[in-house]
Motif scaffolding. Structure first.
Motif, mmCIF file in Angstrom:
data_model
loop_
_atom_site.group_PDB
_atom_site.id
_atom_site.type_symbol
_atom_site.label_atom_id
_atom_site.label_comp_id
_atom_site.label_asym_id
_atom_site.label_seq_id
_atom_site.Cartn_x
_atom_site.Cartn_y
_atom_site.Cartn_z
ATOM 1 N N LEU A 39 -7.093 -12.062 7.077
ATOM 2 C CA LEU A 39 -6.864 -10.489 6.860
ATOM 3 C C LEU A 39 -6.484 -10.466 5.481
ATOM 4 O O LEU A 39 -5.379 -11.229 4.925
ATOM 5 C CB LEU A 39 -5.940 -10.181 7.737
ATOM 6 N N GLU A 40 -6.910 -9.375 4.692
ATOM 7 C CA GLU A 40 -6.555 -8.883 3.615
ATOM 8 C C GLU A 40 -5.683 -7.965 3.415
ATOM 9 O O GLU A 40 -5.633 -6.920 4.387
ATOM 10 C CB GLU A 40 -7.687 -8.470 2.499
ATOM 11 N N ARG A 41 -4.466 -8.193 2.640
ATOM 12 C CA ARG A 41 -3.566 -7.106 2.631
ATOM 13 C C ARG A 41 -4.010 -5.831 1.895
ATOM 14 O O ARG A 41 -4.657 -5.798 0.836
ATOM 15 C CB ARG A 41 -2.296 -7.690 1.680
ATOM 16 N N LYS A 42 -3.763 -4.819 2.447
ATOM 17 C CA LYS A 42 -3.848 -3.368 1.712
ATOM 18 C C LYS A 42 -3.216 -2.841 0.629
ATOM 19 O O LYS A 42 -3.499 -1.983 0.033
ATOM 20 C CB LYS A 42 -4.017 -2.567 3.070
ATOM 21 N N GLY A 43 -2.049 -3.356 0.879
ATOM 22 C CA GLY A 43 -0.855 -2.946 -0.238
ATOM 23 C C GLY A 43 -0.349 -1.648 0.270
ATOM 24 O O GLY A 43 -0.466 -1.189 1.193
ATOM 25 N N LEU A 44 0.611 -1.086 -0.537
ATOM 26 C CA LEU A 44 1.186 0.109 -0.510
ATOM 27 C C LEU A 44 0.540 1.137 -1.089
ATOM 28 O O LEU A 44 -0.013 1.212 -2.134
ATOM 29 C CB LEU A 44 2.654 -0.103 -0.749
ATOM 30 N N SER A 45 0.634 2.365 -0.374
ATOM 31 C CA SER A 45 0.086 3.743 -0.773
ATOM 32 C C SER A 45 0.996 4.088 -1.929
ATOM 33 O O SER A 45 2.084 3.738 -1.979
ATOM 34 C CB SER A 45 -0.192 4.697 0.192
ATOM 35 N N GLU A 50 6.342 5.133 -4.463
ATOM 36 C CA GLU A 50 7.203 6.008 -5.195
ATOM 37 C C GLU A 50 8.484 6.313 -4.266
ATOM 38 O O GLU A 50 9.582 6.231 -4.728
ATOM 39 C CB GLU A 50 6.477 7.587 -5.437
ATOM 40 N N TYR A 51 8.130 6.355 -3.000
ATOM 41 C CA TYR A 51 9.320 6.343 -1.886
ATOM 42 C C TYR A 51 10.168 5.166 -2.270
ATOM 43 O O TYR A 51 11.543 5.497 -2.381
ATOM 44 C CB TYR A 51 8.951 6.538 -0.727
#
Length: 52
Positions: A39-45, A50-51
């Motif tokens: 599974l590949e990591r999607k990362g943070l939006s 920013e949060y």
């Protein structure tokens, strides 16, 4: 469970007892060895970055 003995689990019934091999598959059923899907990591939006 190992690739050499698919469907066979090694366990102990009590602490200090010898190991017992138990077959988890039905007779004449071939269990193919398959590697788990990577599974590949999607990362943070951007919003989440920013949060944080």
């Amino acid at each position: 469970m190992t690739t050499e003995e698919p469907g066979v689990v090694t366990m102990r019934t009590e602490v200090g007892c010898p190991e017992v091999k138990v077959t988890e598959a039905m007779d004449d059923v071939h269990i193919p060895y398959q590697r788990p899907q990577i599974l590949e990591r999607k990362g943070l939006s951007i919003n989440r970055q920013e949060y944080l």
